[in-house]
Write a protein that holds these residues in place. Structure first.
Motif, PDB file in Angstrom:
ATOM      1  N   VAL A 333       0.828  -1.201   0.000  1.00  0.00           N
ATOM      2  CA  VAL A 333       0.000   0.000   0.000  1.00  0.00           C
ATOM      3  C   VAL A 333       0.867   1.257   0.000  1.00  0.00           C
ATOM      4  N   ALA A 334       1.978   1.197   0.717  1.00  0.00           N
ATOM      5  CA  ALA A 334       2.808   2.396   0.903  1.00  0.00           C
ATOM      6  C   ALA A 334       3.270   2.980  -0.425  1.00  0.00           C
ATOM      7  N   GLY A 335       3.686   2.116  -1.354  1.00  0.00           N
ATOM      8  CA  GLY A 335       4.166   2.613  -2.638  1.00  0.00           C
ATOM      9  C   GLY A 335       3.095   3.342  -3.425  1.00  0.00           C
ATOM     10  N   ILE A 336       1.872   2.830  -3.362  1.00  0.00           N
ATOM     11  CA  ILE A 336       0.769   3.486  -4.073  1.00  0.00           C
ATOM     12  C   ILE A 336       0.457   4.844  -3.437  1.00  0.00           C
ATOM     13  N   LYS A 337       0.459   4.893  -2.122  1.00  0.00           N
ATOM     14  CA  LYS A 337       0.152   6.140  -1.426  1.00  0.00           C
ATOM     15  C   LYS A 337       1.182   7.229  -1.730  1.00  0.00           C
TER      16      LYS A 337
END
Length: 548
Positions: A333-337
């Motif tokens: 999720v972190a990369g997308i955020k």
């Protein structure tokens, strides 16, 4: 677009209604690609096993008290919403977990069985799901909108789940009451609500050979919400794709051996991720092939896929592939955020597209959209690399892997514990248990190989599959290659590489099509970010209009 479909792929790749790039010499015209759209005739439509009254018995009172006004209010907060959007409504006090479960149950009851819009996508409901939702509503814990906690999830019915039988769609496994699989344990640890089980192509589409995708003896014939009785559902995770598309759950889990997540995801306009083999445990999942099998998330949106993947991952020392891969922990999720500027993100990416696929207007549009958004697009010529004896890997693995599953994970009372005993059992009532025959099971029984020969077959396939991707990736310094639907699923399968498909639009007859990103081992984070970027610039997914 005229598609070429290969006969052996129906055996080896489970999704012959859509698969264009498959390892065989013999070609046939796909019935899904006729110019005139006609309603299909199915030999069997509704389940002869499921008792609809018993199916809903535990929920009649609760659903009877669920008012039309409640449904309409909740619909605006849930239909076609991402997990973060749904969780935010719960955090704001506009929605409860109980509301959410009742909403999905009411949609399943309204649309899924025994009516003119029935899709036959759900095969069982968790009898405890409402009580579990109510318990979550009593929690005072702060809500993380990027977590899976409290989200109702459907599981393909070859994934072991306590409290519901795991049938693989087969009458022989109708009473296979097993403990939670490893990935279900992971989901429950993350607080997910297991809503129920999704229908599937029986034995993950490695059973009948001449049957339509989406059919199982237990669940009946799954149908596509974008063209009921017209468009193929894709297989074998048919119910997972259909139920997700129709908003019967927040998301679903499918399984893939070769194309069985990518095919139904692209066929039903949802996001499907087939991970690197070993990233997710196969423990407690009815197998075809310990060499190629993997579960994977199927969602309406890419961010949801990343959230679900976060919850599913974890090393399982009882699964040799998981133990061997020993994947590092990753926050998908972190990369997308972190993608604040999609065009800036894409300007740093190099993507390969296949010249021969540009005849597909949707694919050509997707390539042009990515180029216009800043990505460097490199034209590729498809390599002439074969995948010899692909189907034999499935035959030879299943001979051993199915009885191993029964011994290690299955219900101890199961009488049919291997392929031979199942074929004998099915012949006792062929009309109910095998209306389309069981040709592929007979093929399993007829095959044999020495350990040395089998190892050589697998080694050749993996070498060829990796060469198919590695050569263009390395020569052109690419981040990923782009395909259509599950057209190159066989190569990704034997390479053990990940792939993700996301809606790229609809043909003139409303048939969904997917843009598929493929990259080397453990590229899931990169693939999710690329899929998110494409989804952000294209916004192609639309809700199936008959199911509003």
């Amino acid at each position: 677009m005229k598609q070429i479909v290969l006969f052996l792929a129906c055996i080896a790749l489970f999704s012959c209604k859509q698969n264009k790039e498959t390892p065989s010499e013999e070609v046939t015209q796909s019935p899904a690609d006729t110019t005139a759209v006609k309603e299909r005739e199915y030999a069997v439509l509704d389940s002869k096993v499921i008792n609809n009254e018993a199916f809903w018995g535990d929920f009649d009172t609760d659903l009877g008290d669920f008012l039309h006004s409640d449904y309409n209010r909740i619909s605006a907060l849930v239909i076609e919403k991402t997990i973060p959007e749904i969780k935010q409504s719960i955090a704001d006090g506009d929605l409860t977990y109980e509301d959410l479960v009742l909403f999905y149950l009411s949609r399943i009851k309204k649309f899924d069985r025994e009516n003119d819009l029935s899709l036959n996508s759900v095969i069982a409901i968790n009898p405890d799901v409402l009580e579990q939702a109510k318990a979550l509503d009593e929690s005072t814990e702060e809500i993380d909108i990027y977590s899976i906690k409290g989200m109702p999830i459907l599981l393909k019915d070859n994934i072991d789940t306590a409290g519901m039988p795991t049938t693989a769609g087969a009458v022989a496994f109708e009473n296979n009451n097993a403990d939670d699989s490893f990935i279900v344990e992971r989901l429950k640890e993350s607080g997910a609500l297991i809503l129920g089980k999704a229908n599937l192509s029986e034995w993950a589409y490695f059973f009948c050979g001449d049957c339509p995708s989406g059919y199982s003896a237990v669940g009946g014939q799954t149908l596509n919400p974008y063209g009921r009785k017209i468009h193929d559902t894709g297989g074998s995770s048919s119910g997972s794709g259909v139920a997700t598309a129709a908003n019967f759950a927040v998301a679903a889990i499918g399984t893939e051996t070769s194309g069985s997540i990518l095919s139904p995801s692209s066929s039903n306009s949802v996001v499907g991720l087939k991970p690197t083999i070993g990233l997710l445990s196969r423990g407690g999942i009815v197998p075809i092939s310990s060499t190629l099998d993997t579960p994977g998330p199927m969602t309406k949106f890419v961010i949801d896929n990343a959230i679900l993947l976060n919850a599913l991952t974890g090393k399982d020392n009882a699964d040799p592939a998981s133990k061997k891969l020993n994947a590092p922990e990753e926050d998908y999720v972190a990369g997308i955020k972190e993608i604040n500027d999609v065009k800036q993100f894409l300007s740093e990416k190099r993507l390969g597209y296949f010249k021969g696929s540009m005849e597909d207007t949707l694919y050509a549009q997707a390539v042009n959209d990515l180029k216009s958004a800043g990505a460097t697009m490199i034209e590729l010529e498809r390599q002439d690399i074969k995948l010899p004896q692909f189907g034999r890997v499935l035959n030879l693995d299943m001979q051993k892997d199915l009885p191993d599953y029964v011994e290690k994970y299955g219900d101890k009372s199961l009488s049919q514990r291997d392929v031979k005993s199942i074929t004998t059992f099915n012949k006792e009532d062929s009309i109910v248990r095998m209306p389309y025959g069981q040709k592929l099971f007979y093929g399993i029984l007829a095959d044999s190989a020495s350990a040395k020969e089998f190892a050589a077959i697998k080694d050749t396939l993996q070498t060829n599959g990796r060469a198919f991707f590695d050569i263009p990736l390395k020569e052109n310094d690419l981040d990923a290659v782009l395909s259509i639907n599950n057209y190159m699923a066989g190569y990704a399968a034997v390479a053990k590489y990940p792939a993700i498909t996301v809606s790229m639009g609809y043909q003139e007859d409303n048939r969904p099509m997917g843009l598929t990103f493929m990259a080397p081992t453990l590229s899931e984070k990169k693939l999710l970010e690329l899929a998110y970027a494409y989804e952000s610039i294209s916004h192609k997914r639309k809700f199936p209009s008959d199911y509003k």
